[in-house]
Enzyme design. Sequence first.
Site, PDB file in Angstrom:
ATOM      1  N   ASP A 115       0.827  -1.210   0.000  1.00  0.00           N
ATOM      2  CA  ASP A 115       0.000   0.000   0.000  1.00  0.00           C
ATOM      3  C   ASP A 115       0.861   1.260   0.000  1.00  0.00           C
ATOM      4  OD1 ASP A 115      -2.739   0.560  -0.329  1.00  0.00           O
ATOM      5  OD2 ASP A 115      -2.836   1.431   1.667  1.00  0.00           O
ATOM      6  N   GLU A 133       0.273  10.909   5.403  1.00  0.00           N
ATOM      7  CA  GLU A 133       0.051   9.468   5.234  1.00  0.00           C
ATOM      8  C   GLU A 133       1.347   8.742   4.866  1.00  0.00           C
ATOM      9  OE1 GLU A 133      -3.756   8.478   3.553  1.00  0.00           O
ATOM     10  OE2 GLU A 133      -2.811   6.909   2.353  1.00  0.00           O
ATOM     11  N   GLU A 164     -11.198   6.210  -2.397  1.00  0.00           N
ATOM     12  CA  GLU A 164     -11.194   6.644  -0.990  1.00  0.00           C
ATOM     13  C   GLU A 164     -12.321   5.971  -0.202  1.00  0.00           C
ATOM     14  OE1 GLU A 164      -8.496   7.774  -0.388  1.00  0.00           O
ATOM     15  OE2 GLU A 164      -8.259   9.947  -0.668  1.00  0.00           O
ATOM     16  N   GLU A 209      -9.681  -3.059  -6.183  1.00  0.00           N
ATOM     17  CA  GLU A 209      -9.593  -3.071  -4.714  1.00  0.00           C
ATOM     18  C   GLU A 209      -9.724  -4.500  -4.186  1.00  0.00           C
ATOM     19  OE1 GLU A 209      -8.870  -0.785  -2.423  1.00  0.00           O
ATOM     20  OE2 GLU A 209      -8.760   0.956  -3.725  1.00  0.00           O
TER      21      GLU A 209
HETATM   22  C1  LIG Z   1      -5.358   0.191  -2.534  1.00  0.00           C
HETATM   23  C2  LIG Z   1      -5.755   1.424  -1.811  1.00  0.00           C
HETATM   24  N1  LIG Z   1      -6.952   1.959  -2.055  1.00  0.00           N
HETATM   25  C3  LIG Z   1      -7.334   3.095  -1.410  1.00  0.00           C
HETATM   26  C4  LIG Z   1      -6.508   3.715  -0.516  1.00  0.00           C
HETATM   27  C5  LIG Z   1      -6.968   4.944   0.217  1.00  0.00           C
HETATM   28  N2  LIG Z   1      -6.441   6.133  -0.335  1.00  0.00           N
HETATM   29  C6  LIG Z   1      -5.308   6.706   0.128  1.00  0.00           C
HETATM   30  O1  LIG Z   1      -4.663   6.307   1.050  1.00  0.00           O
HETATM   31  C7  LIG Z   1      -5.245   3.122  -0.290  1.00  0.00           C
HETATM   32  N3  LIG Z   1      -4.371   3.641   0.589  1.00  0.00           N
HETATM   33  N4  LIG Z   1      -4.925   1.974  -0.937  1.00  0.00           N
END
Ligand SMILES: Cc1ncc(CNC=O)c(N)n1
Length: 225
Positions: free
Chosen positions: A50, A91, A143, A213
């Site tokens: 991530d 972040e 998000e 996702e």
């Molecule tokens: C794979 C994925 N999808 C959404 C997010 C959330 N957005 C930013 O942090 C994230 N971190 N990773």
Amino acid sequence: MVPVKKSGMIDRWVKKHLVLYTGATSHPFILSIRDGTIDFSSFKRWLGQDYIFVREFVPFTASVLLKASKNSDDSSDMEVILSGLASLSDEISWFKQEAAKWDVPLSDVIVHKSNQNYCRFLESLMLPELEYSVVVTALWAIETVYQESFSHCLEDDSKTPPELLEACKRWGSEGFGEFCRSLQNIVNQCLEKASEEELIKAEVTFLRVLELEIEFWNMSQEGAK
Ligand SMILES: Cc1ncc(CNC=O)c(N)n1
């Protein structure tokens, strides 16, 4: 011809594609955090991957901001997206700290295929010819999947391991929920004005985000394949 009513498009798309949406927002990986059975090696894998994703997500969000500044008649769009972009700086620092805590070496993470596919998709959305309505839909979806997912891990009856609470609060908390609702309002307004062709493109993009996702969670849970 009777005009199709387009307001509240997002709610309608979520209902229409509820199986896929729930697949992304209540994935077994998330449910295993929620019920406390998660294998920490899965969490570490997710963390490393991530971090790579979020680094790619920064230029993507910047590209949405650029389109908002050119295409939106509402200056508050720009402010909402800018606040999202700004929070990515914090972040990235959090990922680095968290990775140090878990002994995940971020310098030599091998980018997994599912992550590569997702990053490539983000790159394709950064092309200047992609409409603002389509890319802001993607931003909202990306998000919101995290917001809904991690909020399950904060519910009263959840047994989330204390070590993972900080991660869950980052995306699952009310503040991030507020941000996602602001994005949803922007998307709905945008789609009201969009052409039929743009609407179809935006819906397909929403579905693609949900699939990517799910693949990202699968990768985190199952490991390198
Ligand atoms: C794979 C994925 N999808 C959404 C997010 C959330 N957005 C930013 O942090 C994230 N971190 N990773």
